[in-house]
Design a protein around this motif. Structure first.
Motif, PDB file in Angstrom:
ATOM      1  N   LEU A  77     -55.316 -26.379  -3.786  1.00  0.00           N
ATOM      2  CA  LEU A  77     -55.504 -25.089  -3.115  1.00  0.00           C
ATOM      3  C   LEU A  77     -56.988 -24.811  -2.883  1.00  0.00           C
ATOM      4  N   GLY A  78     -57.806 -25.083  -3.898  1.00  0.00           N
ATOM      5  CA  GLY A  78     -59.239 -24.874  -3.722  1.00  0.00           C
ATOM      6  C   GLY A  78     -59.839 -25.774  -2.662  1.00  0.00           C
ATOM      7  N   SER A  79     -59.377 -27.021  -2.581  1.00  0.00           N
ATOM      8  CA  SER A  79     -59.897 -27.965  -1.572  1.00  0.00           C
ATOM      9  C   SER A  79     -59.548 -27.514  -0.160  1.00  0.00           C
ATOM     10  N   VAL A  80     -58.308 -27.026   0.020  1.00  0.00           N
ATOM     11  CA  VAL A  80     -57.909 -26.556   1.362  1.00  0.00           C
ATOM     12  C   VAL A  80     -58.699 -25.319   1.761  1.00  0.00           C
ATOM     13  N   LEU A  81     -58.907 -24.413   0.827  1.00  0.00           N
ATOM     14  CA  LEU A  81     -59.682 -23.210   1.144  1.00  0.00           C
ATOM     15  C   LEU A  81     -61.127 -23.556   1.495  1.00  0.00           C
ATOM     16  N   LEU A  82     -61.688 -24.589   0.882  1.00  0.00           N
ATOM     17  CA  LEU A  82     -63.043 -25.025   1.243  1.00  0.00           C
ATOM     18  C   LEU A  82     -63.090 -25.565   2.663  1.00  0.00           C
TER      19      LEU A  82
END
Length: 607
Positions: free
Chosen positions: A42-47
């Motif tokens: 989730l954090g990677s996609v938001l980045l």
């Protein structure tokens, strides 16, 4: 996770990953490694979405994933190294390069130890660490890390790969910061070439095998395309109209109106007389039968005189005769012929002379009219030339302001790399602008603006950034009116997309405040500068260095607006004063003492 790797489905990926986080947290507990994996994804996609709020949310999710992995697996494993790497990326996105450097150095040490110094994972961390060094001003170290990363990526993936293109682009940016503008052009152009080819390949694959509706794959005409089409149609119509006007003018010049144009356009009656005289000369049957040329009459008289000299007997006989030359005698006949010829000459002479004088007058009037016509034609030629020059200048201005469409750009916006290509073009434009090659800078800005307008619209942050760069370009070329127009477009787009209290909005307001006083609008400039100061104070506080610099600019603008010089306005002449000879004596003793001390010091040093 599959949608997260697809650029067009990131929103769906975020939605699905949030559902997965909620389900796993509820069923598996807060210390589950599967939950850590969901937080990490989730954090990677938001980045990748690169929004400000997205980056903050990504930092929170990645911190949770790193904490769970550290608790369950420890610090010496690749999963924990991946979490450190993503935390460093998140700090880079929120403009905290010092903190990012610490996380990335830890991730690099773990990956070099566990996966090797030249692995793909290690090269990814080297790239991020190089960017962090560049943001902190350590350019040599940044260039070293990025070059090492490019060698590894070229060996693993090849030159024509998105990661290789990204590394080349970052190398170019570091060279720009080092003021090596000429050296930065080669990696930037190569990166752009790779991205264009990859964008075309992606589009080809998408068109060949896609489950999307074919209607969605067709490029729809936007406002820019229609605007460019209308402008070019109007230009073609204007060119056709000019060609028709020139053709009509040429036909009038070569046709029946040629005599009228040569005679300077003096009256219909005069032209008819000239045409009638020409017809009279061309038709000898209509001439007067009694009309004899003076040269022919003179030749006839000479021939008859010679005949009279060759027959002296006839002359003597005629003299001896009592009646002289009688009409019936041969000599009398010749005499009569001579008298008749002389009589004709004397009778026709005044008419011929009057005719010749009249013709000379008419020829002189025609020549004068022709000279007037030539003068008028020369003036008209000069006028046409000046008009053509004016039209040429206007065409050049129109060409400067002309827009390009996607066909001329050669980049299809349906490919996923189109926005990245636009960003690369804008970087190239900035380099050429610094090199003062404004023509190439405008070339790349035109193409970047076209892609961004087609992709994001005229009220997007990306389009506002391009308009801001256009304003800077025109300001450097001293085209202040055009610069103001572009800055106003940029301000409109940035206020709608970024917000009224964003840094980008403040930078555009500062540019407008600096230009408007030169155009005689100091009051509006003060409004924009006060707005920029308010934004800076809201974002950084009243004692920040940037806020103080902006306030200083505002003070200078206010002082400049209050100044009044009657010499500049032409209301008075400057006062010129001469320096008196006595003024040169002031400070002479002090200078002499200083020179003596200097000599003593020099002599002491020599000793």
């Amino acid at each position: 996770c599959l949608y997260a790797r697809t650029p067009r489905r990131m929103d769906e990926a975020v939605l699905l990953l949030r559902k997965a986080v909620a389900i796993r947290e509820k069923r598996l507990g807060e210390g589950s490694l599967c939950l850590a994996d969901s937080y990490h994804e989730l954090g990677s996609v938001l980045l990748r979405r690169r929004g400000k709020k997205d980056c903050e949310q990504a930092l929170a999710s990645l911190s949770k994933a790193a904490r769970i992995r550290e608790q369950q697996l420890g610090k010496k494993n690749l999963a924990y190294a991946a979490s450190l790497h993503q935390l460093g990326q998140a700090h880079l996105h929120i403009n905290l390069p010092d903190e990012a450097k610490l996380y990335l150095q830890g991730a690099l040490a773990l990956r070099e130890k566990l996966s090797g110094k030249h692995s793909a994972q290690t090269s990814a961390t080297r790239s991020a660490l190089g960017i962090a060094h560049a943001n902190t001003g350590e350019l040599d170290e940044a260039l070293k890390q990025l070059k090492s990363c490019y060698k590894d990526r070229e060996r693993y993936f090849g030159m024509f790969h998105p990661l290789s293109a990204d590394t080349l682009h970052q190398v170019g940016l570091v060279l720009i910061k080092r003021k090596n503008l000429e050296g930065a052009l080669a990696p930037l152009h190569q990166s752009l070439k790779i991205r264009c080819s990859l964008n075309q390949e992606d589009l080809k694959k998408r068109l060949e095998d896609s489950d999307e509706d074919p209607k969605d794959l067709v490029i729809k005409d936007c406002g820019r395309t229609r605007r460019v089409r209308k402008r070019r149609e109007a230009k073609l119509k204007e060119e056709e109209r000019k060609k028709k006007a020139e053709a009509i003018a040429n036909s009038d010049r070569k046709g029946p109106g040629l005599l009228r144009s040569l005679t300077g356009g003096f009256g219909k009656k005069k032209v008819e007389e000239e045409e009638g005289r020409a017809v009279e000369v061309r038709n000898p049957d209509e001439q007067d039968c009694n009309r004899i040329d003076a040269a022919e009459l003179q030749a006839t008289m000479e021939a008859m005189r010679e005949e009279g000299e060759e027959s002296p007997e006839s002359e003597t006989s005629s003299r001896g005769s009592p009646g002289g030359n009688s009409p019936g005698s041969p000599g009398g006949a010749r005499q009569d012929n001579l008298l008749e010829v002389e009589e004709k000459i004397t009778r026709r002479g005044p008419r011929t002379k009057a005719k010749e004088e009249k013709e000379k007058e008419e020829d002189g009037g025609a020549e004068e009219a022709l000279s007037r016509t030539r003068g008028t034609q020369a003036e008209a030629k000069v006028r046409r030339k000046s008009t053509r020059m004016k039209d040429k200048v206007e065409d050049e201005d129109d060409e400067d302001d002309s827009e390009v469409n996607l066909e001329e750009v050669g980049v299809d916006i349906r490919g996923y790399l189109a926005p990245t290509i636009a960003a690369s073009m804008q970087v190239l434009a900035g380099v050429y602008m610094d090199l003062k090659d404004f023509r190439k800078a405008k070339y790349w800005l035109d193409r970047s603006g076209c892609i961004r307008e087609e992709s994001f619209g005229v009220l997007s942050a990306e389009y506002g950034d391009t308009m801001h760069q256009f304003g800077i370009l025109n300001r450097r070329q001293h085209k202040l009116k055009k610069a103001v127009a572009y800055f106003r477009k940029a301000l409109t787009a940035r206020e709608r997309s970024c917000g009224h209290m964003h840094e980008a909005t403040a930078s555009t307001c500062i540019q407008l405040a600096e230009i408007l006083p030169h155009l005689g609008q100091p009051e509006e400039a003060a409004i924009f500068m006060s707005k920029a100061v308010a934004i800076k104070e809201h974002n950084h506080g009243t004692h920040d260095l940037e806020v103080l610099q902006v306030r200083e600019k505002w003070s200078r603008l206010a002082a400049r607006g209050m100044e009044y010089d009657p010499v500049e306005t032409g209301e008075s002449l400057p006062h010129i004063s001469k320096r008196s000879a006595e003024s040169f004596l002031h400070g002479w003793k002090d200078r002499k003492q200083q020179e003596e001390k200097k000599r003593e010091q020099e002599s002491y040093g020599a000793a």
